[in-house]
Design a protein around this motif. Structure first.
Motif, PDB file in Angstrom:
ATOM      1  N   TYR A 119       0.785  -1.234   0.000  1.00  0.00           N
ATOM      2  CA  TYR A 119       0.000   0.000   0.000  1.00  0.00           C
ATOM      3  C   TYR A 119       0.817   1.285   0.000  1.00  0.00           C
ATOM      4  O   TYR A 119       0.255   2.374  -0.169  1.00  0.00           O
ATOM      5  CB  TYR A 119      -1.007   0.012   1.153  1.00  0.00           C
ATOM      6  CG  TYR A 119      -0.457   0.141   2.553  1.00  0.00           C
ATOM      7  CD1 TYR A 119      -0.038   1.362   3.058  1.00  0.00           C
ATOM      8  CD2 TYR A 119      -0.411  -0.957   3.408  1.00  0.00           C
ATOM      9  CE1 TYR A 119       0.437   1.482   4.353  1.00  0.00           C
ATOM     10  CE2 TYR A 119       0.060  -0.849   4.703  1.00  0.00           C
ATOM     11  CZ  TYR A 119       0.482   0.377   5.178  1.00  0.00           C
ATOM     12  OH  TYR A 119       0.954   0.487   6.465  1.00  0.00           O
ATOM     13  N   TRP A 129      -5.315  -0.964  -3.524  1.00  0.00           N
ATOM     14  CA  TRP A 129      -6.679  -0.618  -3.116  1.00  0.00           C
ATOM     15  C   TRP A 129      -7.175  -1.479  -1.961  1.00  0.00           C
ATOM     16  O   TRP A 129      -8.055  -1.060  -1.192  1.00  0.00           O
ATOM     17  CB  TRP A 129      -7.634  -0.785  -4.296  1.00  0.00           C
ATOM     18  CG  TRP A 129      -7.753  -2.195  -4.782  1.00  0.00           C
ATOM     19  CD1 TRP A 129      -6.924  -2.828  -5.657  1.00  0.00           C
ATOM     20  CD2 TRP A 129      -8.744  -3.160  -4.402  1.00  0.00           C
ATOM     21  NE1 TRP A 129      -7.324  -4.128  -5.861  1.00  0.00           N
ATOM     22  CE2 TRP A 129      -8.440  -4.353  -5.113  1.00  0.00           C
ATOM     23  CE3 TRP A 129      -9.850  -3.137  -3.560  1.00  0.00           C
ATOM     24  CZ2 TRP A 129      -9.215  -5.504  -4.973  1.00  0.00           C
ATOM     25  CZ3 TRP A 129     -10.613  -4.284  -3.438  1.00  0.00           C
ATOM     26  CH2 TRP A 129     -10.302  -5.446  -4.139  1.00  0.00           C
ATOM     27  N   ARG A 132      -5.564   0.384   1.108  1.00  0.00           N
ATOM     28  CA  ARG A 132      -5.580   1.843   1.122  1.00  0.00           C
ATOM     29  C   ARG A 132      -6.751   2.374   1.940  1.00  0.00           C
ATOM     30  O   ARG A 132      -7.895   1.935   1.792  1.00  0.00           O
ATOM     31  CB  ARG A 132      -5.659   2.369  -0.314  1.00  0.00           C
ATOM     32  CG  ARG A 132      -5.517   3.876  -0.419  1.00  0.00           C
ATOM     33  CD  ARG A 132      -5.664   4.361  -1.852  1.00  0.00           C
ATOM     34  NE  ARG A 132      -6.949   3.972  -2.414  1.00  0.00           N
ATOM     35  CZ  ARG A 132      -7.076   3.173  -3.458  1.00  0.00           C
ATOM     36  NH1 ARG A 132      -6.009   2.679  -4.052  1.00  0.00           N
ATOM     37  NH2 ARG A 132      -8.279   2.860  -3.919  1.00  0.00           N
ATOM     38  N   ASN A 441     -16.444  -8.204  -1.941  1.00  0.00           N
ATOM     39  CA  ASN A 441     -15.364  -8.285  -2.910  1.00  0.00           C
ATOM     40  C   ASN A 441     -15.843  -7.967  -4.325  1.00  0.00           C
ATOM     41  O   ASN A 441     -15.068  -7.508  -5.157  1.00  0.00           O
ATOM     42  CB  ASN A 441     -14.732  -9.681  -2.860  1.00  0.00           C
ATOM     43  CG  ASN A 441     -13.456  -9.791  -3.643  1.00  0.00           C
ATOM     44  OD1 ASN A 441     -13.308 -10.672  -4.473  1.00  0.00           O
ATOM     45  ND2 ASN A 441     -12.512  -8.894  -3.383  1.00  0.00           N
ATOM     46  N   ALA A 444     -16.876  -3.907  -4.395  1.00  0.00           N
ATOM     47  CA  ALA A 444     -15.732  -3.002  -4.428  1.00  0.00           C
ATOM     48  C   ALA A 444     -15.383  -2.564  -5.844  1.00  0.00           C
ATOM     49  O   ALA A 444     -14.695  -1.552  -6.035  1.00  0.00           O
ATOM     50  CB  ALA A 444     -14.523  -3.678  -3.771  1.00  0.00           C
ATOM     51  N   SER A 449     -13.709   5.418  -5.066  1.00  0.00           N
ATOM     52  CA  SER A 449     -12.318   5.496  -4.614  1.00  0.00           C
ATOM     53  C   SER A 449     -11.465   4.351  -5.136  1.00  0.00           C
ATOM     54  O   SER A 449     -10.243   4.365  -4.975  1.00  0.00           O
ATOM     55  CB  SER A 449     -12.263   5.517  -3.081  1.00  0.00           C
ATOM     56  OG  SER A 449     -12.861   4.342  -2.539  1.00  0.00           O
ATOM     57  N   ASN A 450     -12.085   3.359  -5.778  1.00  0.00           N
ATOM     58  CA  ASN A 450     -11.350   2.200  -6.279  1.00  0.00           C
ATOM     59  C   ASN A 450     -11.089   2.253  -7.776  1.00  0.00           C
ATOM     60  O   ASN A 450     -10.835   1.236  -8.408  1.00  0.00           O
ATOM     61  CB  ASN A 450     -12.122   0.905  -5.955  1.00  0.00           C
ATOM     62  CG  ASN A 450     -11.986   0.497  -4.509  1.00  0.00           C
ATOM     63  OD1 ASN A 450     -11.107   0.980  -3.804  1.00  0.00           O
ATOM     64  ND2 ASN A 450     -12.861  -0.383  -4.055  1.00  0.00           N
ATOM     65  N   GLN A 451     -11.139   3.433  -8.361  1.00  0.00           N
ATOM     66  CA  GLN A 451     -10.939   3.525  -9.805  1.00  0.00           C
ATOM     67  C   GLN A 451      -9.536   3.054 -10.197  1.00  0.00           C
ATOM     68  O   GLN A 451      -8.557   3.324  -9.508  1.00  0.00           O
ATOM     69  CB  GLN A 451     -11.162   4.959 -10.284  1.00  0.00           C
ATOM     70  CG  GLN A 451     -12.616   5.399 -10.249  1.00  0.00           C
ATOM     71  CD  GLN A 451     -12.833   6.765 -10.865  1.00  0.00           C
ATOM     72  OE1 GLN A 451     -11.974   7.287 -11.562  1.00  0.00           O
ATOM     73  NE2 GLN A 451     -13.993   7.356 -10.602  1.00  0.00           N
ATOM     74  N   SER A 452      -9.472   2.354 -11.332  1.00  0.00           N
ATOM     75  CA  SER A 452      -8.189   1.886 -11.848  1.00  0.00           C
ATOM     76  C   SER A 452      -7.358   3.094 -12.329  1.00  0.00           C
ATOM     77  O   SER A 452      -7.918   4.147 -12.643  1.00  0.00           O
ATOM     78  CB  SER A 452      -8.430   0.920 -13.006  1.00  0.00           C
ATOM     79  OG  SER A 452      -9.111   1.570 -14.064  1.00  0.00           O
ATOM     80  N   GLY A 455      -7.161   0.773  -8.376  1.00  0.00           N
ATOM     81  CA  GLY A 455      -8.147  -0.142  -7.829  1.00  0.00           C
ATOM     82  C   GLY A 455      -8.841  -0.927  -8.920  1.00  0.00           C
ATOM     83  O   GLY A 455      -8.529  -0.789 -10.110  1.00  0.00           O
ATOM     84  N   ASN A 457     -12.020  -0.779 -10.001  1.00  0.00           N
ATOM     85  CA  ASN A 457     -13.138  -0.143 -10.684  1.00  0.00           C
ATOM     86  C   ASN A 457     -12.675   0.318 -12.065  1.00  0.00           C
ATOM     87  O   ASN A 457     -12.367   1.489 -12.297  1.00  0.00           O
ATOM     88  CB  ASN A 457     -13.670   1.037  -9.860  1.00  0.00           C
ATOM     89  CG  ASN A 457     -14.860   1.730 -10.514  1.00  0.00           C
ATOM     90  OD1 ASN A 457     -15.265   1.393 -11.615  1.00  0.00           O
ATOM     91  ND2 ASN A 457     -15.416   2.716  -9.822  1.00  0.00           N
ATOM     92  N   ASP A 467     -21.571   4.376  -3.176  1.00  0.00           N
ATOM     93  CA  ASP A 467     -20.494   4.573  -2.200  1.00  0.00           C
ATOM     94  C   ASP A 467     -21.045   4.569  -0.776  1.00  0.00           C
ATOM     95  O   ASP A 467     -20.469   3.962   0.131  1.00  0.00           O
ATOM     96  CB  ASP A 467     -19.772   5.901  -2.460  1.00  0.00           C
ATOM     97  CG  ASP A 467     -19.027   5.920  -3.782  1.00  0.00           C
ATOM     98  OD1 ASP A 467     -18.813   4.834  -4.360  1.00  0.00           O
ATOM     99  OD2 ASP A 467     -18.660   7.023  -4.230  1.00  0.00           O
TER     100      ASP A 467
END
Length: 541
Positions: A119, A129, A132, A441, A444, A449-452, A455, A457, A467
């Motif tokens: 992380y 992610w 994080r 899982n 997510a 906040s998990n955008q590639s 992350g 997303n 969210d």
């Protein structure tokens, strides 16, 4: 770095009868667990490494490198106590670091190092992610104790530690091999690195110092090693299996599948001497749509800004027909959201997409493209896998029936995955296999906040209500049923937004030689070889 330059296949067959052999047509780019985000890498790193905890045969959390743990402070502090008898693999890196035996035992400081490199950015991990904003600190008050402090309670945190991103690595190896650590892995697992012939094969050998024993007290693993080849042609792979060259096969070319399986996915009489293992997978196959118009893949894509178009494509797919005639029963149509039916929390009342070409045409007109008029040709990118290509060709024909034209493009899977994460594609095929058996899982994948690339997303969906529901479901005190109800609400919004073209849930089918014993399969799709035995009995006649 021990990387062989020879391309002579005989170099991987020296101990043919005592090594478990299987093929990975998609290849492996790295054996660093920090980068293990796809199945072939997850399988290989699972042979090489261990984490603090693991999933047992019932998919419950079980001790591994940690012998015990306590959870306190309302779920925000986890204290782990390590086994004293876990050794890293013997390797030159330890001799260089001053250990004349070439190995040492795992300490709590190794755990701190391994988790932090995920992380803090130093490993450039695809799994940053996972930790994080969840871990406030991880510390080692002594050599056998590790303390995690979380920013807030997170119900599945123990399950996170069973992922490759929770595997323990020695800092000496990461320092000694530098950027080449992924080509010369050092872990604690049942097998240790032996040699890697690029694009040909990877060979692992038995770890003689492995800390686990079986029920009889015999030290695991029971095999002498593992050989993984990288043959791209799955027809050739199956032929090699038929001649005894592989101990297991997981990929059967769609063109020959009807001769091997019947409509229910069972073996045809000719192949009945082989073993077959089946399990509904905790996975979902889909086509992702990039929604972020600031990324190159979506700047000129009509899909990115038109929800009705995405919904139309979903309604135009006859999933039952694809499962029956293309996959030959090896799948379950994804008709009720994204969760697989075998996952706790699955809800069959969640609305999904049935095959309805009339509704597809109505939505296509509403999107501004009556009968597809004015809609540019879409580009769907896939990896080089014959089965996914066969599915895509069937869907290409079904979309054509409503006036939608799509061009299929295939590239090597590592390149494909890199382009997906970089936001270079408007429409792509991939799948999500549960890292652990919890609906969180899957959810997510749709959190802002998990955008590639940081992350999972990859569609870059942003939905504030999603969210909020996701964070609510993670609060302590909810029962599984209450969390499932919140996840069902999330799925309703996800289905409506249609950032995916939902396809099917996989059914895992593995064929094995009759002389293979102890092989198992479960919904996670993992490949565990610790207890596998390969006897010397002959092949089927």
């Amino acid at each position: 770095m021990l990387i062989l330059s020879s391309c002579n296949r005989t170099s991987i067959q020296d101990e043919f009868t005592t090594y478990f052999r299987y093929n990975e047509p998609d290849g492996i780019a790295s054996l660093d667990p920090a980068l293990a985000s796809y199945q072939s890498a997850v399988w290989a790193t699972g042979h090489l490494y261990n984490g603090l905890v693991e999933l047992d045969s019932s998919l419950n959390i079980a001790p591994c490198i940690a012998s015990s743990w306590e959870i306190s402070l309302g779920g925000t502090r986890l204290t782990f106590h390590l086994r004293p008898d876990v050794w890293f693999h013997t390797d030159t890196c330890f001799i260089a670091a001053g250990y004349p035996e070439g190995a040492r035992t795992v300490t709590a400081h190794d755990v701190v190092f391994s988790i932090k490199r995920i992380y803090d950015g130093s490993a450039k991990s695809t799994g940053a992610w996972v930790y994080r904003d969840r871990i406030t600190s991880v510390a080692a008050p002594d050599d056998t104790t590790v303390v995690f402090t979380l920013s807030a309670p997170f119900a599945p945190f123990l399950a996170l530690l069973t992922m490759p991103y929770g595997y323990i690595v020695p800092h000496e190896a990461v320092s000694f091999y530098g950027d080449d650590f992924g080509q010369h892995p050092v872990g604690t697992g049942p097998f240790m690195f032996k040699q890697w012939v690029p694009d040909v094969a990877l060979q692992l050998q038995r770890n003689p110092n492995y800390f686990k024993v079986d029920g009889k007290g015999d030290r695991l693993p029971l095999l002498d090693g593992v050989t993984i080849t990288f043959l791209r042609d799955t027809k050739s792979e199956f032929l090699e299996f038929m001649h005894g060259g592989y101990d297991m096969v997981t990929s059967v070319d769609a063109s020959i599948a009807p001769t091997i399986y019947d409509a229910n996915g069972k073996l045809q009489p000719r192949y009945s001497d082989f073993q077959i293992f089946r399990s509904p997978a905790l996975s979902v196959e889909y086509y992702g749509v990039l929604l972020d118009t600031t990324k190159p893949g979506a700047r000129h894509s009509p899909l990115a800004t038109n929800k009705w178009l995405r919904q139309a494509l979903n309604y135009a797919i006859d999933r039952h027909r694809i499962v029956a005639y293309v996959l030959h029963g090896k799948g379950i149509p994804a008709r009720h959201g994204l969760l697989p039916p075998s996952l706790p929390g699955y809800d069959s009342t969640v609305p999904g997409y049935n095959y309805n070409p009339d509704e597809a045409r109505r939505l296509l007109a509403k999107a501004g493209y009556p009968n597809g008029k004015g809609l540019p040709t879409l580009v769907l990118q896939l990896g080089n896998n014959p089965r996914t290509a066969s599915v895509a060709e069937a869907i290409q024909e079904q979309w054509k029936e409503i006036g939608v034209s799509v061009e299929l493009r295939q590239v090597d899977f590592p390149q494909h995955l890199s382009q997906v994460r970089a936001g270079e594609l408007e429409l792509w095929r991939t799948s999500w296999i549960a890292d652990y058996p919890d609906a969180e899982n899957f959810m997510a994948l749709f959190i802002s906040s998990n955008q590639s690339p940081a992350g999972p997303n990859t569609t870059h969906l942003v939905h504030r209500l999603l969210d909020s529901l996701y964070q609510e479901a993670l609060k302590p005190g909810y029962s599984r049923a209450e969390r499932s109800a919140l996840y069902a609400q999330m799925q309703t919004y996800i289905v409506d937004e249609a950032p995916w073209i939902f396809l099917y849930h996989d059914v895992i089918i593995r064929m094995a030689q009759p002389n293979i014993h102890g092989l198992t399969v479960d919904g996670t799709g993992r490949l565990q070889l610790e207890h596998v035995v390969k006897s010397s009995s002959s092949l089927p006649s």
